[in-house]
Design a protein around this motif. Structure first.
Motif, PDB file in Angstrom:
ATOM      1  N   ASP A 175     -16.651  48.300   8.295  1.00  0.00           N
ATOM      2  CA  ASP A 175     -17.782  49.042   8.848  1.00  0.00           C
ATOM      3  C   ASP A 175     -17.305  50.042   9.904  1.00  0.00           C
ATOM      4  O   ASP A 175     -16.262  49.838  10.517  1.00  0.00           O
ATOM      5  CB  ASP A 175     -18.744  48.023   9.489  1.00  0.00           C
ATOM      6  N   ASP A 176     -18.069  51.099  10.089  1.00  0.00           N
ATOM      7  CA  ASP A 176     -17.819  52.088  11.154  1.00  0.00           C
ATOM      8  C   ASP A 176     -16.382  52.619  11.112  1.00  0.00           C
ATOM      9  O   ASP A 176     -15.761  52.825  12.164  1.00  0.00           O
ATOM     10  CB  ASP A 176     -18.075  51.485  12.549  1.00  0.00           C
ATOM     11  N   GLU A 232     -22.148  56.793   5.943  1.00  0.00           N
ATOM     12  CA  GLU A 232     -23.260  56.246   6.715  1.00  0.00           C
ATOM     13  C   GLU A 232     -23.998  57.355   7.444  1.00  0.00           C
ATOM     14  O   GLU A 232     -23.403  58.363   7.821  1.00  0.00           O
ATOM     15  CB  GLU A 232     -22.737  55.280   7.783  1.00  0.00           C
TER      16      GLU A 232
HETATM   17 CA    CA Z   1     -21.882  51.128  10.339  1.00  0.00          CA
END
Ligand code: CA
Ligand code: C2E
Ligand code: CA
Ligand code: CA
Length: 275
Positions: A175-176, A232
Motif C-alpha cells: 500500500d501507499d 490510488e
Molecule cells: Ca493507500
C-alpha cells in the motif's frame, strides 16, 4: 534556568493533562465500541483498466462516534495502534469484511488493510484463517494491504508470517507505494502480488511531467516484476487516462466512486451488467 523550567511546566501542565484525559476517554470509548459492535465498514470499488469493470472492493473502517459524529480512521487508528486495540479492531474488520464479501459475485475480490501492529502478532495467521473459514470466502478473493512502513521493523517472524499467509492463497499488496524510504528494496525481499501507487503520485499525473514519469516508472516496475499496479486516488478522467497510458492495471478513487456502504455495494453489483 530553574524558574524558566517551572514557568514552562505551569504553562503546559493543564494542557497536557487535558490532552491525556481526552486520550483516556477516547481509549475507553474505543474499547466500548469493540465490545458493542460500534464500527462500520465502507467499501471502495477498484476498476480493471483493461476489462473496464469493477474487480474488487477495499474495506475502509468508519466509527460513527456517539457524540463527535462520524470519525475517519486517521482520527483513531493511531491511538488504536499505540494501545494495541488495533488487534481486536483488525480482527473485527477481517471477519466482517469476509462475511460481507461472500455475498458478492465470485469474481469480485476483497482488500483489507492490515496495521504494522497486527503484523507483529503471530496470531494474525489464525485470525485470517478463521475469518476465511467462518465466512466461506475463497482465500484467493482476499488481499491484504500492507504499507511498506510496516516492514521497517522487518523480522524473520514478519517474513515467515507473510509466506504462511500467502500459502493459504491470500494475496499481499504493498500500500501507499513510494511514500516510505525503502520501497524498492522491500519489493525484492517480500512476496508482493500488487503495488498500490500512492495518491500523491497520481494527483495531477495528467498535468505534471514529474508525476507522469514516476507513475510510468512504477507501472513498468510492476510489469517487470509480474505484479499488478493500482493507481490510488484517481479523481479525474484525465488522471485515469494518464495512468492507463502509463501502464497501470487498475484504478481506485473518487472519479470511480467514494467508499460506499455494504448495501450500496450490493446495489452497484446488481446494476453492473458485466458482473
Ligand atoms: Ca493507500
Ligand atoms: P488507505 O489504505 O491508503 O486508503 C485510501 C484512503 O484514501 C481512504 O481514506 C479513502 O477514502 C481515500 N480515498 C480514496 N479515493 C480517494 C480520492 O480519489 N481522493 C482522496 N482525496 N481520497 C481518496 P480513509 O477511508 O479515510 O482511510 C484512511 C487510512 O486509514 C487508509 O489509507 C488506511 O491506511 C487506514 N485504514 C482504513 N481502514 C482501515 C482498517 O480497517 N484497518 C487499518 N489498519 N487501517 C485502516
Ligand atoms: Ca455489516
Ligand atoms: Ca489501503
Amino acid at each position: 534556568a530553574k524558574s524558566y523550567g517551572r514557568s514552562v511546566l505551569r504553562y503546559f501542565e493543564p494542557k497536557m493533562e487535558s490532552a491525556m484525559r481526552t486520550r483516556r476517554v477516547l481509549e475507553t470509548e474505543l474499547r466500548l465500541a469493540i465490545e458493542s459492535d460500534g464500527f462500520e465498514l465502507n467499501y471502495q470499488p477498484v476498476m480493471d483498466l483493461e476489462a473496464n469493470r469493477i474487480v474488487s472492493f477495499e474495506a475502509l473502517i468508519r466509527w460513527p462516534h456517539p457524540t463527535m459524529g462520524p470519525m475517519r480512521p486517521d482520527q483513531f487508528i493511531p491511538l488504536a495502534e499505540e494501545t494495541g486495540l488495533i488487534v481486536p479492531i483488525g480482527e473485527w474488520v477481517l471477519r466482517e469484511a469476509c462475511k460481507e464479501a461472500v455475498r458478492w459475485s465470485e469474481d469480485i475480490g476483497l482488500a483489507v488493510n492490515i496495521s504494522p501492529v497486527q503484523l507483529r502478532d503471530r496470531r494474525l495467521f489464525q485470525v485470517i484463517h478463521n475469518a476465511l473459514k467462518e465466512s466461506g470466502l475463497a482465500p484467493e478473493r482476499l488481499e491484504l494491504e500492507i504499507t511498506e512502513n510496516a516492514l521497517i521493523a522487518e523480522t524473520d517472524l514478519t517474513l515467515g508470517l507473510l509466506h504462511q499467509i500467502r500459502d493459504l492463497g491470500v494475496r499481499i499488496a504493498m500500500d501507499d507505494f513510494g511514500t516510505g524510504y525503502s520501497s524498492i528494496n522491500y519489493l525484492r525481499k517480500f512476496p508482493f502480488d500488487k503495488i498500490k501507487i500512492d495518491r500523491s503520485f497520481v494527483t495531477g499525473s495528467d498535468q505534471h511531467s514529474e508525476s507522469t514519469a514516476l507513475v510510468k516508472m512504477i507501472a513498468s516496475l510492476g510489469i517487470g516484476l509480474g505484479v499488478r499496479t493500482t493507481a490510488e486516488g484517481v479523481e479525474t478522467c484525465g488522471e485515469m487516462e494518464s495512468v492507463r497510458a502509463a501502464g497501470c492495471s487498475e484504478i481506485q478513487g473518487y472519479f470511480l466512486s467514494k467508499p460506499i456502504t455494504a448495501d450500496a455495494v450490493m446495489k452497484l453489483l446488481a446494476q453492473d451488467p458485466q458482473s
